[in-house]
Every structure is written in C-alpha cells, then in structure tokens.
Design an enzyme around this catalytic site. Sequence first.
Site, PDB file in Angstrom:
ATOM      1  N   CYS A 106      46.516  30.534  47.828  1.00 17.78           N
ATOM      2  CA  CYS A 106      46.959  29.592  48.857  1.00 17.78           C
ATOM      3  C   CYS A 106      45.808  28.694  49.311  1.00 17.78           C
ATOM      4  O   CYS A 106      44.665  29.132  49.411  1.00 17.78           O
ATOM      5  CB  CYS A 106      47.472  30.352  50.065  1.00 17.78           C
ATOM      6  N   ARG A 138      43.185  25.992  42.955  1.00 20.98           N
ATOM      7  CA  ARG A 138      43.238  27.391  43.366  1.00 20.98           C
ATOM      8  C   ARG A 138      44.453  28.113  42.796  1.00 20.98           C
ATOM      9  O   ARG A 138      44.502  29.338  42.784  1.00 20.98           O
ATOM     10  CB  ARG A 138      43.276  27.480  44.901  1.00 20.98           C
ATOM     11  N   TRP A 153      50.746  30.368  46.925  1.00 25.57           N
ATOM     12  CA  TRP A 153      50.811  31.219  45.728  1.00 25.57           C
ATOM     13  C   TRP A 153      51.590  32.455  46.169  1.00 25.57           C
ATOM     14  O   TRP A 153      51.132  33.227  47.012  1.00 25.57           O
ATOM     15  CB  TRP A 153      49.390  31.583  45.287  1.00 25.57           C
ATOM     16  N   ASN A 213      46.738  31.760  54.808  1.00 22.95           N
ATOM     17  CA  ASN A 213      46.210  32.280  53.542  1.00 22.95           C
ATOM     18  C   ASN A 213      45.810  33.721  53.825  1.00 22.95           C
ATOM     19  O   ASN A 213      45.153  33.998  54.822  1.00 22.95           O
ATOM     20  CB  ASN A 213      44.985  31.444  53.130  1.00 22.95           C
ATOM     21  N   GLY A 214      46.221  34.662  52.950  1.00 16.44           N
ATOM     22  CA  GLY A 214      45.913  36.066  53.191  1.00 16.44           C
ATOM     23  C   GLY A 214      47.196  36.862  53.306  1.00 16.44           C
ATOM     24  O   GLY A 214      48.265  36.401  52.908  1.00 16.44           O
ATOM     25  N   GLU A 216      37.410  41.331  27.017  1.00 13.72           N
ATOM     26  CA  GLU A 216      37.504  39.926  27.415  1.00 13.72           C
ATOM     27  C   GLU A 216      38.413  39.147  26.452  1.00 13.72           C
ATOM     28  O   GLU A 216      39.227  38.331  26.880  1.00 13.72           O
ATOM     29  CB  GLU A 216      36.094  39.318  27.470  1.00 13.72           C
ATOM     30  N   LYS A 220      41.742  37.227  27.680  1.00 10.08           N
ATOM     31  CA  LYS A 220      41.924  35.784  27.468  1.00 10.08           C
ATOM     32  C   LYS A 220      43.237  35.532  26.756  1.00 10.08           C
ATOM     33  O   LYS A 220      43.995  34.642  27.122  1.00 10.08           O
ATOM     34  CB  LYS A 220      40.752  35.289  26.618  1.00 10.08           C
ATOM     35  N   GLU A 279      46.322  36.304  29.106  1.00 13.46           N
ATOM     36  CA  GLU A 279      46.548  35.455  30.282  1.00 13.46           C
ATOM     37  C   GLU A 279      47.045  34.061  29.939  1.00 13.46           C
ATOM     38  O   GLU A 279      47.771  33.472  30.730  1.00 13.46           O
ATOM     39  CB  GLU A 279      45.350  35.434  31.227  1.00 13.46           C
ATOM     40  N   HIS A 309      41.967  58.504  19.432  1.00 16.27           N
ATOM     41  CA  HIS A 309      42.374  59.350  20.559  1.00 16.27           C
ATOM     42  C   HIS A 309      43.670  58.864  21.186  1.00 16.27           C
ATOM     43  O   HIS A 309      44.014  59.263  22.301  1.00 16.27           O
ATOM     44  CB  HIS A 309      41.252  59.424  21.592  1.00 16.27           C
ATOM     45  N   LYS A 361      43.182  30.474  40.325  1.00 17.72           N
ATOM     46  CA  LYS A 361      41.763  30.341  39.986  1.00 17.72           C
ATOM     47  C   LYS A 361      40.878  31.099  40.963  1.00 17.72           C
ATOM     48  O   LYS A 361      39.824  31.601  40.611  1.00 17.72           O
ATOM     49  CB  LYS A 361      41.395  28.851  39.991  1.00 17.72           C
TER      50      LYS A 361
HETATM   51  C1  F6R Z   1      39.973  35.505  33.656  1.00 15.72           C
HETATM   52  C2  F6R Z   1      39.401  35.186  34.950  1.00 15.72           C
HETATM   53  C3  F6R Z   1      39.506  36.192  36.004  1.00 15.72           C
HETATM   54  C4  F6R Z   1      38.302  36.135  36.960  1.00 15.72           C
HETATM   55  C5  F6R Z   1      38.552  37.069  38.151  1.00 15.72           C
HETATM   56  C6  F6R Z   1      37.374  37.083  39.097  1.00 15.72           C
HETATM   57  O1  F6R Z   1      39.862  34.451  32.757  1.00 15.72           O
HETATM   58  O2  F6R Z   1      38.894  34.110  35.163  1.00 15.72           O
HETATM   59  O3  F6R Z   1      39.691  37.481  35.490  1.00 15.72           O
HETATM   60  O4  F6R Z   1      37.162  36.503  36.271  1.00 15.72           O
HETATM   61  O5  F6R Z   1      39.698  36.655  38.838  1.00 15.72           O
HETATM   62  O6  F6R Z   1      37.151  35.806  39.601  1.00 15.72           O
HETATM   63  P1  F6R Z   1      35.750  35.383  40.169  1.00 15.72           P
HETATM   64  O7  F6R Z   1      34.800  35.340  39.037  1.00 15.72           O
HETATM   65  O8  F6R Z   1      35.975  34.034  40.785  1.00 15.72           O
HETATM   66  O9  F6R Z   1      35.378  36.410  41.192  1.00 15.72           O
END
Ligand code: F6R
Length: 602
Positions: A2, A27, A74, A98-99, A474, A478, A481, A497, A597
């Site tokens: 948000c 965001r 959001w 927000n929250g 990772e 990627k 997501e 296992h 984000k």
């Molecule tokens: C994945 C991604 C997220 C962030 C996570 C932490 O591509 O970007 O998994 O790494 O939300 O975010 P930050 O780094 O902003 O604390």
Amino acid sequence: MCGIFGAVAAKPVADLLVEGLNRLEYRGYDSAGIVTLEDGELKRVCAVGKVDALRRRISTGGPLGQIGIAHTRWATHGAPSEHNSHPHIAPGVAVVHNGIVENHTELRSALKTQGCTFTSETDTEVIPWMISRSIAAGAAPARAMQEISERIEGSYAIGVLTQQDPDVIHARRAGSPLVAAFGDSGGFIASDVAALAGMAKEAVFLEDGDRAEIARDRVTIHDSTGRIAHRRIVRVDESFETLDRGGFAHFMLKEINEQPTVAAAVGARYAPSDAFDEIMVDFRRLDRVKLIACGSSYYACLVARRWLAEVAGLEADVELASEYRYAPVIAHTGNEVAIFLSQSGETADTLACLDKAKSLRIATIGVVNQMMSTLGREADYALPLLAGTEVGVASTKAFLAQLLVMARLVAHIGAMRGHRAAAERFREGLDRVPGWIAATLHNEAAIISVAEHFLHAKSAVFVARGGLYPLALEGALKLKEISYIHAEGFAAGELKHGPIALIDHTTPVVALAPSGELFSKVASNVREIAARGGRITVLGDRRAILSLSDVASTALTIPSCDDLIQPIVAAIPLQLLSYHVAVARGSDVDRPRNLAKSVTVE
Ligand code: F6R
C-alpha cells in the site's frame, strides 16, 4: 505494498494526488483511490486496477477540493474491489492506511453494537469509525487520533481527513513508513520521500508513535507521549527520476542488462582499502555474524555465510526475518554484528529484526539500495547497494549488488582477520566480475531456446551444492514468481531423501554444476536424475557442460571462474531463463500477480 499520499494546497489537489500515487506504483497494488474535501463534503473516487484507471475517472468528474488523501491498495483483508479500496469513510472522516489492524475483528464487533455499519471487508474501516465516534463524542481530531492509537494493535501508517479540521491532514506512524513534507505549494504526506520530488522542499521522517498535523504552511509533530517533537529535516530532490525501459521490452530485462554497470559501480566504491572505514566494528574480534533478510535477499545472505566461513574463518547464522523476529532470544556473549540485507529497506519483518538486534545492543549494518529508507536511516551503519532504482518486482540487479557488496565486505573482514591470501584471491576474482557478467549476457539467444523447454512444465527443479545451493533456491524463486510455474530448489545431495520422487520426463531440472570442488558430486546427482527421466539443463562452464553432455539436453553457459565467484555469475542465466519463460507464457513480467516490490506488512 500500500502507498499513502496526501496534499493540502491553495489549489485543487486531485492531480497532485494522482501524480503522487503514480510515483508510488512501484510498491505494487491492485486498486487506487482518493478523497478530497470540497465544500465541507468528503468526495471519494476509487478504481480497481492501475492508477491510470483512477486518473480517467477523475478527469471526467474533476474534484476541486484543496485538501485530499490518496492510496494504492495491495489487498490483504478482502479482495481487490472498489468497496475495499481506500480511502474508507465514516461520518465526517476519511482514512488511508498502510499496515494491518490485528484486532480489527474485536473492534468491528464492538463498533457494530454501537450502530456503525461497514461497507468493506477491510481491517482499515474500523479506523474512520473510531475517529468519527470520538469526534462525535466531543474530542478534537487530534485527541481522536491519540485515542485510536491506544486501541489499535498492529503496525500501521495512516492519513486522515476530517470535516472538523478542514485544512489539516492528520497522520500517524506506528511501524509503517510515513513522511510529512512541506514546500511553496503546500503540505504533504507520503509513504516514500521520493514521491515528493519537485512538489515539496523539505521533509521529515515520522518516527514510531509520532502523530503529525499537516497544514498548507506548517507541519507539527508530536511524539508518542504527546510532546512536540523536532525531527531532522531533510531536503527533497528537485526532480523525480522518471524511469523508462530504455528500449528494452521490460524493466526486468533492462535491469538484467544493467548488471555489468552495477558490478563496476560496486567495485569502484568498495574495492578501495578504506571503503569500510566508517564501520566502527572491530571485525578482528568478532565471534559471530548474524545475517538477516527475506526472500532473494535471504538467499544472498546464504551465499555470504559460505564466503564468511571460507574467506574470513567466521561463522554466521542466517535468519529469515519473518521467523527470527519471533524467535526466542538467547543471551549472547562475545562480539557479534547483525547484517541486514534489503533492497527496499522497508521490509517490515527485516525492520522488526533490526529493532530486536538494537534492543539486544548488537551492532547493526544495513546493506540497502534505498539509503533514505528506514533501514538506511536506522541501522548503525548503512552500505548502499548502488544498483539504481529497480522497477521490476523480481529482484535482479539489486540481488547481484547484494552479493557483490557482501563479497567486498567479506574480503575486508577476511583481510582484517589475517586471512590475507584468501581475501586477495577473492578480490582478484571480484575485479573480473563485470567482464564475466557481460560475457554471460551475450548468451541470451541460447538461453531463449532453453526457455522453450520450460513453457508447458507444471513443475521445475533446481539443484546445486555448496556455494551454489542458494542460487538453486534463487533460480526457483525467480521462475515461480514471474512465470507462475511451480519450482523448487534443492541441495543436490538431498534429492535421494525425498524430492527425487518428483522427477519424471515432464520435470525440467536445472543442475548448477560448473567445474570446481564439488563438480563430481553434483555430476553423480545429475546422472541419478537422468536415470529417472528428468530433462536436465546443466548450468556450467564449457568443460562441465561437455562432461555431462550425454545426460543433459540443454545448457546455460557461464565463464570458467573460481568456486567463490560462481554464485555471482550464475545469477545471470537464471534471471534470463525465468524472464524468457515468463515472457513466452505471457505473464506481466514487471508486475507479477499478487506480489509487491516493497513488503511493508509482515
Ligand atoms: C524476489 C524478491 C523478494 C525480495 C524480498 C525482500 O525477486 O525481490 O523475494 O527479495 O521481498 O525484499 P527486500 O530486499 O526489499 O527486503
């Protein structure tokens, strides 16, 4: 997540509000709305989807109020819909939030018994009702703001408009970021100071518990005890950094291609011997390091743990912030430092852990892209990632920068602790990273053809060992997501296992298996997968790819480099693979569904 924006000016503010929301779009959100106060009436306009949809509604209705609050939502409590969009209104009061209000169920029940009616499923709607009832009972809006803070459990930032105080935006911060600002054109609130560029001249970051009153010509702040508080004033940038895709199809692709430049910038800043002089931590005496983060940033911590052990002879605990914040506190002895990795610097769980470490009197270092963020401001020391603004929700260049800054820090710590040869070898490898990344990016065409093998997969598996194991995690993150294909990363030795039961001819498997110390071990695991029909893509240097060519159908090539450097270089083909799978499947690559984000709620 948000975003909050608010403005009070000597002219209609609707356009400013929409521009503010536009700047907070990064965001992540799924609906947007504004309320203005016009001729004593609260006028609300909301739209599901993009801020542009809201803009279209406003241009055909034209609210004229000179004070207003705005929000990108959001969804957490209740689906994205117009009735769940903020601002929420009760008689005479509008609120953006927000929250999370954790005790909203009890508050809602109590308010219902008093005759309040609710039109949304949100936790937020209890807030305007509580304020409205306090004002109806005779409290001034400022007093009502104080009263609600005593009743709400959770962390939040709110902006409030009242008919009672038609020239003032009331605001409060308790856990979620909020900035109050002022300039020639009026007074403002925003979730991010960057959204205020060119509108306000000076800003203050509210501290936890602060309550602010923002009028056209003044901002007044009270701390949690009600006393006037004087917070540090910062200058707001004069121009907003307008971001464009620079000819690339998506921001994510642009950001992937910016990585040689980011690597060079990190090298220029952190290679000099005095780069870490500001950090007043005696690394020679450290007994332990704690590395704390979420998501991709957590995976960067896992890589850093391995480097700390190998290059600096130092043990590290890596903690998922969402877990560590509630983990029992074990009294520690000795010298410890806690390092927090966060590109946004606003991740709620990571910030909660920062508070926890501070309350334990552990020295804290934030490794952060946004230096003006809460982590950038509140950690004892902050190291900038220098990645530039990352727009794509899936982290690419910021993840790379996290690895590189941590690598330089580890080399520094190693040298300080007397591991000079290991630190020097590591530094030599790091100096070559920009070139290796550029070379890896040249393989994009080959990666596009590998991506075709993933298009119809229901599930994909990534395996690796040692320093590359976090990159398997990772790579899987990627892929899931942005392409929405279920994907998991496993330590290659763990397959037997349990996870090997997943393998059949429909499962693409990416095996991170470059030449190096653990190559023969991973190669054995790759053959076990092949024997069960798994469709294998080997990520490795030419020699490794050649020696597995009898079992692997496709390959992702990286240059031949030291084991310590491989996790950095391996990130590139994994990013490009996910990107091209997602594009071919038609996903919204830069704004994947359900994700934000900046994750400002826990
Ligand atoms: C994945 C991604 C997220 C962030 C996570 C932490 O591509 O970007 O998994 O790494 O939300 O975010 P930050 O780094 O902003 O604390």
